[in-house]
Write a protein that holds these residues in place. Sequence first.
Motif, PDB file in Angstrom:
ATOM      1  N   PHE A 103       0.894  -1.120   0.072  1.00 41.69           N
ATOM      2  CA  PHE A 103      -0.009   0.170   0.200  1.00 41.69           C
ATOM      3  C   PHE A 103       0.763   1.185  -0.162  1.00 41.69           C
ATOM      4  O   PHE A 103       1.991   1.402   0.505  1.00 41.69           O
ATOM      5  CB  PHE A 103      -1.001   0.083   1.109  1.00 41.69           C
ATOM      6  N   ASN A 104       0.280   2.223  -0.677  1.00 43.50           N
ATOM      7  CA  ASN A 104       1.012   3.601  -0.542  1.00 43.50           C
ATOM      8  C   ASN A 104       0.184   4.768  -0.306  1.00 43.50           C
ATOM      9  O   ASN A 104       0.535   5.900   0.043  1.00 43.50           O
ATOM     10  CB  ASN A 104       1.777   3.989  -1.863  1.00 43.50           C
ATOM     11  N   ILE A 105      -1.140   4.567   0.030  1.00 40.58           N
ATOM     12  CA  ILE A 105      -2.083   5.909   0.536  1.00 40.58           C
ATOM     13  C   ILE A 105      -2.838   5.225   1.319  1.00 40.58           C
ATOM     14  O   ILE A 105      -3.356   4.006   1.403  1.00 40.58           O
ATOM     15  CB  ILE A 105      -2.758   6.356  -0.839  1.00 40.58           C
ATOM     16  N   VAL A 106      -3.682   5.816   2.199  1.00 42.34           N
ATOM     17  CA  VAL A 106      -4.726   5.713   3.069  1.00 42.34           C
ATOM     18  C   VAL A 106      -5.904   6.889   2.928  1.00 42.34           C
ATOM     19  O   VAL A 106      -5.445   8.020   3.266  1.00 42.34           O
ATOM     20  CB  VAL A 106      -4.240   5.403   4.492  1.00 42.34           C
ATOM     21  N   VAL A 133      -6.186  -4.481  -4.143  1.00 43.28           N
ATOM     22  CA  VAL A 133      -6.710  -4.790  -2.621  1.00 43.28           C
ATOM     23  C   VAL A 133      -6.861  -3.843  -1.716  1.00 43.28           C
ATOM     24  O   VAL A 133      -6.398  -2.836  -1.810  1.00 43.28           O
ATOM     25  CB  VAL A 133      -5.297  -5.462  -2.191  1.00 43.28           C
ATOM     26  N   ILE A 134      -8.094  -3.760  -0.933  1.00 45.11           N
ATOM     27  CA  ILE A 134      -8.586  -2.491  -0.057  1.00 45.11           C
ATOM     28  C   ILE A 134      -8.591  -3.176   1.469  1.00 45.11           C
ATOM     29  O   ILE A 134      -9.111  -4.430   1.580  1.00 45.11           O
ATOM     30  CB  ILE A 134      -9.953  -2.189  -0.356  1.00 45.11           C
ATOM     31  N   ALA A 135      -8.021  -2.415   2.234  1.00 43.49           N
ATOM     32  CA  ALA A 135      -7.773  -3.008   3.661  1.00 43.49           C
ATOM     33  C   ALA A 135      -8.326  -1.818   4.416  1.00 43.49           C
ATOM     34  O   ALA A 135      -7.676  -0.601   4.340  1.00 43.49           O
ATOM     35  CB  ALA A 135      -6.564  -3.205   4.050  1.00 43.49           C
ATOM     36  N   SER A 136      -9.342  -2.074   5.270  1.00 40.78           N
ATOM     37  CA  SER A 136     -10.280  -1.322   6.001  1.00 40.78           C
ATOM     38  C   SER A 136     -10.191  -1.496   7.543  1.00 40.78           C
ATOM     39  O   SER A 136     -10.653  -2.513   7.764  1.00 40.78           O
ATOM     40  CB  SER A 136     -11.525  -1.077   5.590  1.00 40.78           C
ATOM     41  N   ASN A 193     -12.749   5.273  10.028  1.00 48.09           N
ATOM     42  CA  ASN A 193     -12.151   3.948   9.051  1.00 48.09           C
ATOM     43  C   ASN A 193     -10.801   4.487   8.082  1.00 48.09           C
ATOM     44  O   ASN A 193     -10.938   5.467   7.829  1.00 48.09           O
ATOM     45  CB  ASN A 193     -13.013   3.010   8.504  1.00 48.09           C
ATOM     46  N   LEU A 194      -9.964   3.729   8.189  1.00 41.77           N
ATOM     47  CA  LEU A 194      -8.769   3.903   7.320  1.00 41.77           C
ATOM     48  C   LEU A 194      -8.758   2.738   6.153  1.00 41.77           C
ATOM     49  O   LEU A 194      -8.713   1.483   6.404  1.00 41.77           O
ATOM     50  CB  LEU A 194      -7.324   3.712   8.063  1.00 41.77           C
ATOM     51  N   THR A 195      -8.889   3.339   4.830  1.00 46.07           N
ATOM     52  CA  THR A 195      -8.953   2.308   3.749  1.00 46.07           C
ATOM     53  C   THR A 195      -7.716   2.513   3.143  1.00 46.07           C
ATOM     54  O   THR A 195      -7.222   3.344   2.407  1.00 46.07           O
ATOM     55  CB  THR A 195     -10.119   2.622   2.911  1.00 46.07           C
ATOM     56  N   PHE A 196      -6.760   1.341   3.264  1.00 49.33           N
ATOM     57  CA  PHE A 196      -5.698   1.371   2.723  1.00 49.33           C
ATOM     58  C   PHE A 196      -5.560   1.008   1.362  1.00 49.33           C
ATOM     59  O   PHE A 196      -6.193   0.010   0.987  1.00 49.33           O
ATOM     60  CB  PHE A 196      -4.429   0.489   3.720  1.00 49.33           C
ATOM     61  N   ARG A 197      -4.860   1.715   0.142  1.00 49.17           N
ATOM     62  CA  ARG A 197      -4.803   1.167  -1.223  1.00 49.17           C
ATOM     63  C   ARG A 197      -3.463   1.445  -1.689  1.00 49.17           C
ATOM     64  O   ARG A 197      -2.563   1.986  -1.291  1.00 49.17           O
ATOM     65  CB  ARG A 197      -5.897   2.115  -1.753  1.00 49.17           C
ATOM     66  N   LYS A 198      -3.104   0.870  -2.919  1.00 50.40           N
ATOM     67  CA  LYS A 198      -2.183   0.962  -3.687  1.00 50.40           C
ATOM     68  C   LYS A 198      -2.501   1.628  -4.850  1.00 50.40           C
ATOM     69  O   LYS A 198      -3.239   1.265  -5.842  1.00 50.40           O
ATOM     70  CB  LYS A 198      -1.341  -0.189  -3.866  1.00 50.40           C
ATOM     71  N   VAL A 199      -1.717   3.108  -5.065  1.00 52.85           N
ATOM     72  CA  VAL A 199      -2.266   3.676  -6.188  1.00 52.85           C
ATOM     73  C   VAL A 199      -1.071   3.340  -7.234  1.00 52.85           C
ATOM     74  O   VAL A 199       0.168   3.689  -6.920  1.00 52.85           O
ATOM     75  CB  VAL A 199      -2.377   5.193  -5.879  1.00 52.85           C
ATOM     76  N   LEU A 200      -1.438   3.486  -8.423  1.00 47.58           N
ATOM     77  CA  LEU A 200      -0.256   3.049  -9.353  1.00 47.58           C
ATOM     78  C   LEU A 200       0.245   4.555  -9.982  1.00 47.58           C
ATOM     79  O   LEU A 200      -0.469   5.531 -10.078  1.00 47.58           O
ATOM     80  CB  LEU A 200      -0.843   2.303 -10.716  1.00 47.58           C
ATOM     81  N   ASP A 201       1.742   4.373 -10.106  1.00 51.00           N
ATOM     82  CA  ASP A 201       2.170   5.636 -10.851  1.00 51.00           C
ATOM     83  C   ASP A 201       1.722   5.951 -12.295  1.00 51.00           C
ATOM     84  O   ASP A 201       2.008   4.954 -12.996  1.00 51.00           O
ATOM     85  CB  ASP A 201       3.639   5.441 -10.750  1.00 51.00           C
ATOM     86  N   SER A 202       1.243   7.078 -12.606  1.00 54.15           N
ATOM     87  CA  SER A 202       0.795   7.525 -13.748  1.00 54.15           C
ATOM     88  C   SER A 202       1.718   7.839 -14.878  1.00 54.15           C
ATOM     89  O   SER A 202       1.412   8.163 -15.711  1.00 54.15           O
ATOM     90  CB  SER A 202      -0.420   8.473 -13.533  1.00 54.15           C
TER      91      SER A 202
END
Length: 203
Positions: A103-106, A133-136, A193-202
């Motif tokens: 993950f790199n953002i929340v 993948v979403i982790a909350s 709630n904290l929802t962790f995600r991975k944002v791709l480099d554009s």
Amino acid sequence: MNLKDPHTCITPNLPDADIQLYPNFLTPQFASNLFEVFKNKIPWRHDPVKVFGKTFMQPRLTSLHGTTKQSYGYSNLRMYPEPMMPEMLDLMIRINQLNSANFNIVLLNMYRDGNDSNGWHADNEKELGQNPVIASVSLGASRIFKLKHRDDKNLTHQMLLENGSLLMMSGQTQHHWLHHIPKTKKQIGTRINLTFRKVLDST
């Protein structure tokens, strides 16, 4: 980090979904301490969003944090991340031990009371790529979390997200299922709630 049986896992038997609920990911006391930290130290925002051509204020407060400067957007709202707090980084490391999603953002949401909600949606923004993948992590008051299948309207499910729980959604879940936090007339407290995600480099 104070954990209570973090590997106790509930896995709903749902088609086209990969969902795990860890109800005791954090001890209640530690989760409550984190709730106070985030409630008081986060730069909460109340932004307008556009849905089906209409603009309205989100029925909750939000804040985006990351280890990247890559922006993230939904419902015609574009957000740029603030730095992650140490407590967020600590949570992210622990979650990565269960699912190495890098993950790199929340995205944080504050549901101030039962009037705050989150409408039916999927976390399938293009910045998240294929099968995100979403982790909350839930802190504070418990709220009902509902799911429904995109194609088979008879397929529904709901679960209670309690203080200190962790909900993981991966695989094809975001492609086949919608989810939301409904309003409630019950007198309930604030949930974060904290929802962790991975944002791709554009780039």
